[in-house]
Design an enzyme around this catalytic site. Structure first.
Site, mmCIF file in Angstrom:
data_model
loop_
_atom_site.group_PDB
_atom_site.id
_atom_site.type_symbol
_atom_site.label_atom_id
_atom_site.label_comp_id
_atom_site.label_asym_id
_atom_site.label_seq_id
_atom_site.Cartn_x
_atom_site.Cartn_y
_atom_site.Cartn_z
ATOM 1 N N GLY A 14 0.464 -0.952 0.141
ATOM 2 C CA GLY A 14 0.110 0.028 -0.318
ATOM 3 C C GLY A 14 0.589 1.359 0.273
ATOM 4 N N ALA A 15 2.106 1.528 -0.334
ATOM 5 C CA ALA A 15 3.332 1.987 -0.462
ATOM 6 C C ALA A 15 2.705 3.622 -1.804
ATOM 7 C CB ALA A 15 4.882 2.042 -0.949
ATOM 8 N N SER A 16 1.830 3.256 -2.207
ATOM 9 C CA SER A 16 0.781 4.478 -3.469
ATOM 10 C C SER A 16 0.958 5.412 -2.760
ATOM 11 C CB SER A 16 0.489 3.877 -4.291
ATOM 12 O OG SER A 16 -1.090 3.412 -4.341
ATOM 13 N N ARG A 17 0.355 5.597 -1.975
ATOM 14 C CA ARG A 17 0.109 6.993 -1.624
ATOM 15 C C ARG A 17 0.038 6.484 -0.461
ATOM 16 N NH1 ARG A 17 -5.651 5.514 -1.305
ATOM 17 N NH2 ARG A 17 -5.682 3.774 -3.231
ATOM 18 N N SER A 143 -5.200 -0.228 13.830
ATOM 19 C CA SER A 143 -5.534 1.257 13.697
ATOM 20 C C SER A 143 -6.203 0.626 15.057
ATOM 21 C CB SER A 143 -7.743 1.205 12.644
ATOM 22 O OG SER A 143 -7.800 1.720 13.134
ATOM 23 N N TYR A 156 -14.027 -3.973 8.807
ATOM 24 C CA TYR A 156 -12.692 -2.715 9.689
ATOM 25 C C TYR A 156 -12.323 -3.451 10.227
ATOM 26 C CZ TYR A 156 -9.378 0.540 9.046
ATOM 27 O OH TYR A 156 -8.320 1.424 9.290
ATOM 28 N N LYS A 160 -8.882 -5.486 11.779
ATOM 29 C CA LYS A 160 -8.374 -4.776 12.169
ATOM 30 C C LYS A 160 -7.349 -5.065 13.754
ATOM 31 C CE LYS A 160 -6.878 -1.501 9.255
ATOM 32 N NZ LYS A 160 -5.206 -1.948 8.767
ATOM 33 N N ILE A 189 -5.843 9.892 10.739
ATOM 34 C CA ILE A 189 -4.899 10.365 9.733
ATOM 35 C C ILE A 189 -5.759 10.616 8.682
ATOM 36 C CG2 ILE A 189 -2.421 9.482 8.726
ATOM 37 C CD1 ILE A 189 -2.408 9.054 11.606
HETATM 38 P P1 NDP Z 1 -5.168 4.972 1.349
HETATM 39 O O1 NDP Z 1 -6.738 4.924 1.293
HETATM 40 O O2 NDP Z 1 -4.423 6.197 1.227
HETATM 41 O O3 NDP Z 1 -4.385 4.084 0.208
HETATM 42 C C1 NDP Z 1 -4.673 2.406 0.724
HETATM 43 C C2 NDP Z 1 -3.575 1.471 -0.168
HETATM 44 O O4 NDP Z 1 -3.734 0.496 -0.329
HETATM 45 C C3 NDP Z 1 -2.948 2.445 -1.426
HETATM 46 O O5 NDP Z 1 -1.386 2.258 -1.064
HETATM 47 C C4 NDP Z 1 -4.117 1.689 -2.233
HETATM 48 O O6 NDP Z 1 -3.069 0.309 -3.625
HETATM 49 C C5 NDP Z 1 -2.954 0.086 -0.966
HETATM 50 N N1 NDP Z 1 -4.442 -0.954 -1.322
HETATM 51 C C6 NDP Z 1 -5.569 -1.040 -1.577
HETATM 52 N N2 NDP Z 1 -5.939 -2.334 -1.608
HETATM 53 C C7 NDP Z 1 -5.306 -3.049 -1.999
HETATM 54 C C8 NDP Z 1 -5.383 -4.467 -2.389
HETATM 55 N N3 NDP Z 1 -5.944 -5.434 -2.763
HETATM 56 N N4 NDP Z 1 -3.841 -4.966 -2.756
HETATM 57 C C9 NDP Z 1 -2.482 -4.362 -2.577
HETATM 58 N N5 NDP Z 1 -2.471 -3.205 -2.673
HETATM 59 C C10 NDP Z 1 -3.949 -2.593 -2.183
HETATM 60 O O7 NDP Z 1 -4.877 4.451 2.398
HETATM 61 P P2 NDP Z 1 -4.468 4.663 4.061
HETATM 62 O O8 NDP Z 1 -3.171 5.169 3.681
HETATM 63 O O9 NDP Z 1 -5.767 5.929 4.626
HETATM 64 O O10 NDP Z 1 -3.866 4.057 4.685
HETATM 65 C C11 NDP Z 1 -3.540 2.752 5.279
HETATM 66 C C12 NDP Z 1 -2.989 1.406 6.557
HETATM 67 O O11 NDP Z 1 -3.407 2.764 7.468
HETATM 68 C C13 NDP Z 1 -4.343 0.835 5.883
HETATM 69 O O12 NDP Z 1 -4.537 -0.410 6.304
HETATM 70 C C14 NDP Z 1 -4.883 1.516 7.040
HETATM 71 O O13 NDP Z 1 -6.241 0.428 7.335
HETATM 72 C C15 NDP Z 1 -4.316 2.085 8.427
HETATM 73 N N6 NDP Z 1 -5.028 3.392 8.787
HETATM 74 C C16 NDP Z 1 -5.151 4.271 8.509
HETATM 75 C C17 NDP Z 1 -5.825 5.045 8.300
HETATM 76 C C18 NDP Z 1 -5.924 6.300 8.998
HETATM 77 O O14 NDP Z 1 -6.900 7.774 8.820
HETATM 78 N N7 NDP Z 1 -5.979 6.905 7.620
HETATM 79 C C19 NDP Z 1 -6.153 5.344 10.350
HETATM 80 C C20 NDP Z 1 -6.350 3.840 10.928
HETATM 81 C C21 NDP Z 1 -5.364 3.011 9.788
HETATM 82 P P3 NDP Z 1 -3.286 1.137 -5.442
HETATM 83 O O15 NDP Z 1 -2.753 2.519 -5.722
HETATM 84 O O16 NDP Z 1 -2.947 0.088 -6.134
HETATM 85 O O17 NDP Z 1 -4.798 1.576 -4.681
#
Ligand code: NDP
Length: 257
Positions: A14-17, A143, A156, A160, A189
């Protein structure tokens, strides 16, 4: 930044963003060569370019982390291209809020697959490489909703909560191999995930800020700094732990003034 991860290969899902991109940036700034994983390699091209422009080393990989065959292929490809994984960050995740009475089987399977099954698949693949070397480090991104309940988030929250406990089980099983497994559990976040939920009317970001003792949402950097610590030798005696980074959200037990 001190090159505490020089000669290490890190894999961040999930490193794209969002949080994952900030974690990849942080580990690369500390000297790691980072495999930036997204559903498709193209999606991680920007973060790889940004890391390269800052003088770091990274490469993009595509993998749906809930699909076993793709995970096996991913770890083979990364080992071939960058060397075996020393640091794994299981960050990929998604949220599909829905009242439990209306929730579908597909929604349950999707959230459990991407948030939870992926942690099993990727950690197993990484540990198989780490076991025969000098050990390694696994950091799961959980989370606060793994511990605290919120409405319309059954899939969700369940996924978690499972990640918290999988962290403990893997930690005690693999300690003998020199593998540490911990979880960093973020509060709210500011990322695209939150932006999208807000745009869909499923989340009140201003209300969340007011409810947070520090009166702000967290940043990806707040989480990346915690991951850097947990992955470093400074945390050498820490395993099976869930580290909450939430601006005081879960500590707050009074009423909202
Ligand atoms: P984003 O939605 O901004 O980014 C999600 C990332 O996960 C993207 O890089 C996406 O890739 C990747 N992804 C989604 N589905 C898949 C899949 N099936 N296989 C591989 N990669 C996948 O999420 P956040 O940065 O907000 O969250 C990151 C983590 O932190 C998650 O686990 C989330 O549950 C956790 N979290 C976030 C919180 C928040 O407030 N934001 C709070 C608590 C926990 P692609 O670009 O290809 O779609």
């Amino acid at each position: 930044m001190e090159p505490i991860f020089a000669d290490k290969t890190a894999l961040v899902t999930g490193a794209s963003r969002g949080i994952g991109a900030d974690i990849a940036r942080e580990l690369a700034a500390c000297g790691a060569t980072v495999a930036c994983v997204a559903t498709r390699a193209e999606n991680a091209a920007d973060i790889v370019a940004a890391i390269g422009a800052a003088g770091g080393r990274a490469r993009a990989f595509g993998c749906r982390v809930e699909v076993a065959a793709e995970v096996t292929r991913l770890f083979d490809e990364v080992a071939e291209a960058l060397g075996p994984v020393d640091i794994l960050v299981n960050n990929a995740g998604l949220s599909a809020p829905m009242p439990t009475l209306k929730m579908t089987e597909e929604s349950w399977d999707l959230q459990m697959g991407v948030n939870c099954k992926s942690v099993f698949l990727c950690s197993q693949a990484a540990a198989r490489q780490m076991k025969d070397r000098d050990g390694g480090v696994i950091v799961n991104i959980g989370s606060i909703l793994g511990r605290n309940a919120s409405p319309a988030t059954l899939g969700y929250c369940a996924s978690k909560a499972a990640v918290d406990h999988m962290t403990r089980v893997m930690a005690i099983e693999w300690a003998r191999y020199g593998i540490r497994v911990n979880c960093v559990a973020p509060g709210y976040i500011r990322t695209e995930m939150i932006d999208q939920l807000e745009a869909d009317g499923k989340l009140d970001a201003r209300g969340l800020e007011r409810r947070t003792p520090q009166r702000r949402l967290g940043s990806g950097a707040d989480i990346a700094h915690a991951v850097r610590y947990v992955a470093s030798d400074d945390a050498a005696f820490m395993t099976g732990e869930v580290l909450v980074i939430d601006g005081g959200w879960t500590a707050f037990g009074y009423y909202q003034a």
